[in-house]
Write a protein that holds these residues in place. Sequence first.
Motif, PDB file in Angstrom:
ATOM      1  N   VAL A 126      34.725  49.807  44.937  1.00 52.54           N
ATOM      2  CA  VAL A 126      35.878  50.008  44.067  1.00 52.54           C
ATOM      3  C   VAL A 126      36.713  48.738  44.077  1.00 52.54           C
ATOM      4  CG1 VAL A 126      36.014  52.515  44.309  1.00 52.54           C
ATOM      5  CG2 VAL A 126      37.157  51.052  45.983  1.00 52.54           C
ATOM      6  N   TYR A 127      37.560  48.603  43.070  1.00 54.57           N
ATOM      7  CA  TYR A 127      38.495  47.485  43.059  1.00 54.57           C
ATOM      8  C   TYR A 127      39.880  47.972  42.655  1.00 54.57           C
ATOM      9  CZ  TYR A 127      38.099  47.225  37.933  1.00 54.57           C
ATOM     10  OH  TYR A 127      38.123  47.508  36.589  1.00 54.57           O
ATOM     11  N   PHE A 128      40.886  47.244  43.125  1.00 55.56           N
ATOM     12  CA  PHE A 128      42.280  47.508  42.798  1.00 55.56           C
ATOM     13  C   PHE A 128      42.916  46.165  42.463  1.00 55.56           C
ATOM     14  CE2 PHE A 128      40.768  50.488  45.926  1.00 55.56           C
ATOM     15  CZ  PHE A 128      41.161  51.730  45.442  1.00 55.56           C
ATOM     16  N   ALA A 129      43.771  46.127  41.465  1.00 58.46           N
ATOM     17  CA  ALA A 129      44.425  44.889  41.069  1.00 58.46           C
ATOM     18  C   ALA A 129      45.884  45.167  40.765  1.00 58.46           C
ATOM     19  CB  ALA A 129      43.735  44.263  39.863  1.00 58.46           C
ATOM     20  N   VAL A 130      46.758  44.269  41.220  1.00 56.70           N
ATOM     21  CA  VAL A 130      48.198  44.362  40.983  1.00 56.70           C
ATOM     22  C   VAL A 130      48.680  42.986  40.557  1.00 56.70           C
ATOM     23  CG1 VAL A 130      50.431  45.029  41.927  1.00 56.70           C
ATOM     24  CG2 VAL A 130      48.339  46.037  42.872  1.00 56.70           C
ATOM     25  N   ASN A 131      49.512  42.926  39.531  1.00 55.33           N
ATOM     26  CA  ASN A 131      50.052  41.621  39.146  1.00 55.33           C
ATOM     27  C   ASN A 131      51.498  41.489  39.631  1.00 55.33           C
ATOM     28  OD1 ASN A 131      51.660  42.937  37.249  1.00 55.33           O
ATOM     29  ND2 ASN A 131      51.142  41.540  35.598  1.00 55.33           N
ATOM     30  N   ALA A 132      52.068  40.319  39.403  1.00 55.75           N
ATOM     31  CA  ALA A 132      53.399  40.045  39.933  1.00 55.75           C
ATOM     32  C   ALA A 132      54.476  40.914  39.290  1.00 55.75           C
ATOM     33  CB  ALA A 132      53.734  38.568  39.727  1.00 55.75           C
ATOM     34  N   GLY A 133      54.197  41.471  38.121  1.00 56.87           N
ATOM     35  CA  GLY A 133      55.147  42.365  37.470  1.00 56.87           C
ATOM     36  C   GLY A 133      55.003  43.812  37.877  1.00 56.87           C
ATOM     37  N   GLY A 134      53.941  44.153  38.653  1.00 57.25           N
ATOM     38  CA  GLY A 134      53.726  45.517  39.092  1.00 57.25           C
ATOM     39  C   GLY A 134      52.719  46.292  38.276  1.00 57.25           C
ATOM     40  N   SER A 135      52.126  45.681  37.249  1.00 52.26           N
ATOM     41  CA  SER A 135      51.084  46.357  36.472  1.00 52.26           C
ATOM     42  C   SER A 135      49.813  46.456  37.307  1.00 52.26           C
ATOM     43  CB  SER A 135      50.804  45.601  35.178  1.00 52.26           C
ATOM     44  OG  SER A 135      51.958  45.542  34.371  1.00 52.26           O
ATOM     45  N   ILE A 136      49.000  47.467  37.025  1.00 51.85           N
ATOM     46  CA  ILE A 136      47.834  47.721  37.873  1.00 51.85           C
ATOM     47  C   ILE A 136      46.571  47.924  37.049  1.00 51.85           C
ATOM     48  CG2 ILE A 136      49.260  48.747  39.685  1.00 51.85           C
ATOM     49  CD1 ILE A 136      48.173  51.502  38.810  1.00 51.85           C
ATOM     50  N   CYS A 137      45.448  47.655  37.680  1.00 47.25           N
ATOM     51  CA  CYS A 137      44.113  47.982  37.186  1.00 47.25           C
ATOM     52  C   CYS A 137      43.317  48.528  38.359  1.00 47.25           C
ATOM     53  CB  CYS A 137      43.388  46.757  36.632  1.00 47.25           C
ATOM     54  SG  CYS A 137      44.165  45.973  35.204  1.00 47.25           S
ATOM     55  N   ASP A 138      42.362  49.368  38.071  1.00 47.62           N
ATOM     56  CA  ASP A 138      41.425  49.800  39.100  1.00 47.62           C
ATOM     57  C   ASP A 138      40.128  50.234  38.439  1.00 47.62           C
ATOM     58  OD1 ASP A 138      42.207  52.197  37.971  1.00 47.62           O
ATOM     59  OD2 ASP A 138      43.037  53.049  39.790  1.00 47.62           O
ATOM     60  N   GLY A 139      39.086  50.386  39.253  1.00 49.74           N
ATOM     61  CA  GLY A 139      37.790  50.768  38.715  1.00 49.74           C
ATOM     62  C   GLY A 139      36.740  50.743  39.794  1.00 49.74           C
ATOM     63  N   THR A 140      35.496  50.784  39.360  1.00 50.49           N
ATOM     64  CA  THR A 140      34.376  50.850  40.292  1.00 50.49           C
ATOM     65  C   THR A 140      33.489  49.624  40.145  1.00 50.49           C
ATOM     66  OG1 THR A 140      33.106  52.130  38.666  1.00 50.49           O
ATOM     67  CG2 THR A 140      34.341  53.372  40.319  1.00 50.49           C
ATOM     68  N   LEU A 141      32.753  49.333  41.218  1.00 56.00           N
ATOM     69  CA  LEU A 141      31.769  48.260  41.260  1.00 56.00           C
ATOM     70  C   LEU A 141      30.385  48.887  41.359  1.00 56.00           C
ATOM     71  CD1 LEU A 141      33.496  46.037  43.979  1.00 56.00           C
ATOM     72  CD2 LEU A 141      33.583  45.670  41.519  1.00 56.00           C
ATOM     73  N   TYR A 142      29.408  48.284  40.696  1.00 57.93           N
ATOM     74  CA  TYR A 142      28.036  48.768  40.791  1.00 57.93           C
ATOM     75  C   TYR A 142      27.084  47.608  40.535  1.00 57.93           C
ATOM     76  CZ  TYR A 142      28.060  48.835  35.669  1.00 57.93           C
ATOM     77  OH  TYR A 142      28.146  48.478  34.339  1.00 57.93           O
ATOM     78  N   ASN A 143      25.835  47.774  40.936  1.00 54.62           N
ATOM     79  CA  ASN A 143      24.781  46.781  40.705  1.00 54.62           C
ATOM     80  C   ASN A 143      25.193  45.403  41.228  1.00 54.62           C
ATOM     81  OD1 ASN A 143      22.215  46.001  39.872  1.00 54.62           O
ATOM     82  ND2 ASN A 143      22.896  45.460  37.809  1.00 54.62           N
ATOM     83  N   ASP A 144      25.809  45.385  42.419  1.00 57.11           N
ATOM     84  CA  ASP A 144      26.148  44.136  43.103  1.00 57.11           C
ATOM     85  C   ASP A 144      27.020  43.222  42.262  1.00 57.11           C
ATOM     86  OD1 ASP A 144      26.257  42.264  45.086  1.00 57.11           O
ATOM     87  OD2 ASP A 144      24.227  41.511  44.824  1.00 57.11           O
ATOM     88  N   GLY A 145      28.047  43.800  41.586  1.00 54.37           N
ATOM     89  CA  GLY A 145      29.012  42.954  40.912  1.00 54.37           C
ATOM     90  C   GLY A 145      29.473  43.401  39.550  1.00 54.37           C
ATOM     91  N   ALA A 146      28.757  44.279  38.878  1.00 57.36           N
ATOM     92  CA  ALA A 146      29.232  44.788  37.595  1.00 57.36           C
ATOM     93  C   ALA A 146      30.445  45.684  37.823  1.00 57.36           C
ATOM     94  CB  ALA A 146      28.125  45.560  36.884  1.00 57.36           C
ATOM     95  N   MET A 147      31.324  45.758  36.819  1.00 53.94           N
ATOM     96  CA  MET A 147      32.582  46.474  36.970  1.00 53.94           C
ATOM     97  C   MET A 147      32.796  47.461  35.832  1.00 53.94           C
ATOM     98  SD  MET A 147      34.977  43.258  38.154  1.00 53.94           S
ATOM     99  CE  MET A 147      36.349  44.249  38.685  1.00 53.94           C
ATOM    100  N   ASP A 148      33.460  48.571  36.153  1.00 53.62           N
ATOM    101  CA  ASP A 148      33.780  49.606  35.182  1.00 53.62           C
ATOM    102  C   ASP A 148      35.198  50.082  35.477  1.00 53.62           C
ATOM    103  OD1 ASP A 148      34.068  51.952  33.705  1.00 53.62           O
ATOM    104  OD2 ASP A 148      31.947  52.444  33.834  1.00 53.62           O
TER     105      ASP A 148
END
Length: 882
Positions: A126-148
């Motif tokens: 899985v991945y989680f992302a936060v920017n300096a303004g507080g906006s977020i993204c998240d999702g899953t990882l598969y096949n050694d690097g692909a993202m959804d």
Amino acid sequence: MRFLTSLIFTSIIITPTAFAQDNKPAPIKAYKVTGSFNIDGILDEDVYDSSAVESFTQLDPNEGEPVSEDTYMWVFYDESNLYICGKFIDSQPDSIDVALMRRDNLTASDWLWIYLDPYNDDRSGVYFAVNAGGSICDGTLYNDGAMDDAWDGIWESKSVVTDEGWNVEVRIPFSQLRFNASENMVWGINLNRDIRRKNEMSFYVMIPKHESGFNSKFADLVGLNGIKPKQRIELLPYIVQRAQYLRHDPDDPFYKDNQYNTTIGADLKFSLESNLNVDATFNPDFGQVEVDPAVLNLTAFETFYDEKRPFFIEGADIFRFGREGSNNSWGFDFSNPTLFYSRRIGRAPQGNITKEGYVDYPVETRIIGAAKLTGKIDETWSVGALSAVTERSFAKIKTAEGRTVEEEVEPFTHYGVIRTKIEFDEGRQGLGMILTSVNRNTDKPELQSILGNNSFTFGVDGWTFLDNDDTYVLTGSVIGSYVEGSKEYMVRTQRQPYRYFQRPDKTYMPIDSSRTSMAGVYSRVMLNKQKGNFYVNAVLGTSSPGFEYNDLGSQSLADRISGHAVAGYRWYQPDGMFRRKSVYLAFMRNVDYENNLQRQGFYTTVNLQFTNFYSLGFNSFYNMEAVSTTLTRGGPKVKAPQYFAFNLFTASDPRIDLVIEPYAGYSNDELGSSEYYYGVDFGWKPNSQIDLSVGAEMARTINETQWVGVFDDPTAITTYGRRYVFAEIDQQLLSANIRLNWTFTPTISLQLYVQPFFAVGNYREFKELDRASSMDYNVLGRQGSTISYNTDQGLYEADPDGEGESSPIYFYNPDFNFKSFRGNLVLRWEVLPGSVFYLVWTNERHDYRDPGNFSFGRDFSNLWEEESDNVFLAKFSYWIDI
């Protein structure tokens, strides 16, 4: 915007899949928190006295150099949560990008990316992302690097800009993660800091661009001792109030009954221990999703629309088939089939009504309930299963006699998918299986003639690396299909446009009206070079004529034997003019089971990124003369002309607030058909809260063999007793996609989507196929043939041989002028973590006046004068953590 999205994902997502370290990176230690921990972005807890992670290396713009600004990160945990926190020093704190954006609406900014592999299986996570303004993204990882980005976890974060830079604190509940619990766990982890104004990406584990892999290169996250995750049980009930104001007949007795509807339903999530998750939905409503765009489709094939419903897109990566192991599939001429196309579930009913009168026809089939199981049995064995049931649907008809009757238009149906795969030798080999089924309770003769009783597919896929360096990988898949139903349904299936068994000159598997079942097979084998400057890809595949999976998949091919080879070279190091560049050349060849050459040609593509981060790319196709078995839509095969196409695209520096991406293309064939198109996408961020993107495109197509119709005529000996009529079409298209995202806070946003669409077609120079297996056409009205047009009736009358033996043929004027305006406005407020309130307005109007004649001013006025459909809804879903 197409190109900006591609550029961002290339640099932020795909590029990290191409890196490797000779030595295992130093592990990151997680420190246990013994007291309270406030998520406030102020790094004042005692635990911050622990050693920080400081060693970050640039991937861009200067690969291999240390991060340009000091970076400090920590990983903490307690019994219930994982904490990942950072202090990002910046020498120009007033230049930090604090853009606000809707969740998962990824744009360039100053970001922290957190990548976790809780199973430590080197392929998923899985991945989680936060920017300096507080906006977020998240999702899953598969096949050694692909993202959804479909998965939305329940977690919290806080970003704070300081005089020194910016800080971030993230709390991720262990209940949101899937892992095999043990006393002393070891996870995989990577961390990434992005600095927008420098277009800089720095990783804790930086993998050079010429390498391959992502999860498999993660550092170990150690120190997670004594974690005992609680049983996850989440309930998400919802209520929707809808109001519809639609174009309608004032005498329609059904309109008011459907104008105001209230819907109640719920989603349920629970875990089976810590590594398997069950999602269920009851009477789901997806009214808050974005409307589908308008399209013009003059082919015999169905339009494919992306899935947008949250229940089906979350965890969808586990159901992907045939693509594991390789980091590039190259499916441009023969791709892996989409066996599970979730938009089949809940689609519009397919039955016809037999009585006349006012009709209340359902626009979709109600999903009674659906459930899916996803997760891992252990580090190497993943499973996914989905089951959905849709109700019997009825159309109501108010007859002329005043009676209200019902007719069944969709039977009770079950849809099922099972997917599993297991990996060996630390992911260097893998083997998977998929099973899909559609089962209908069909007892109405009218439905039995168009819908099958049962449909099944069963497939096996896998991969193996061929060398110790994991440079070459061989992937493959084999699928079998089986469908059964009435004789009428099987005739319909044999006549599908990707098969056309009814062709009069067909020699292999011609149509069989006595069939009640059909089976087929598909297979594909691919060799791919995963890394390095020099690149190679090769594919061989086959799909038998009887291969059928359209009941739950999205099918566009059968009856094909295909192969291609790709060679390329990639430069990853700057050379003074270019930051990176690549060139690829491909050759492909397709034949059918009668050895008709359906396609043979070359494809080339070049991509360049300049040192100032501007980009330029182009590609071209050249197809040699071949054979078409589909142009006559079930008639005899014909010769397909040589074809050439060229496409050009470019983009400005993505670091600036206004990004412009112009593109253009041109194609032609030896019959005189041609197409040109041009357009521009641009994105503008006037401030930290507003993000506007506009894409406008104009195209003009001259097609010398646009389908008109087929007509019986026993005198047409050279075309098997039927006349196949085509025309030259002059088709013009003008469209725009406009999106405005106004983010007030990280939890409150307003999204506007608007699509004006104009498509005009003028048919002229009608012609008939002269003889089968040729490229010759006789223009009607020449060489003794006649054609006339009745303006009052909008009807053409043509006599192919004038006063000869053939009878006249009649067809209506096919000219069109389709204009539409679609849009929706969505206010989204995440009231509490996981609890969301929506207000949605959807507007649509369309017009068909002045067929064949395009005038933008007049057509726009006609469209705007039309009455529109308006739908308003309010939806609230409340997250309950049981």
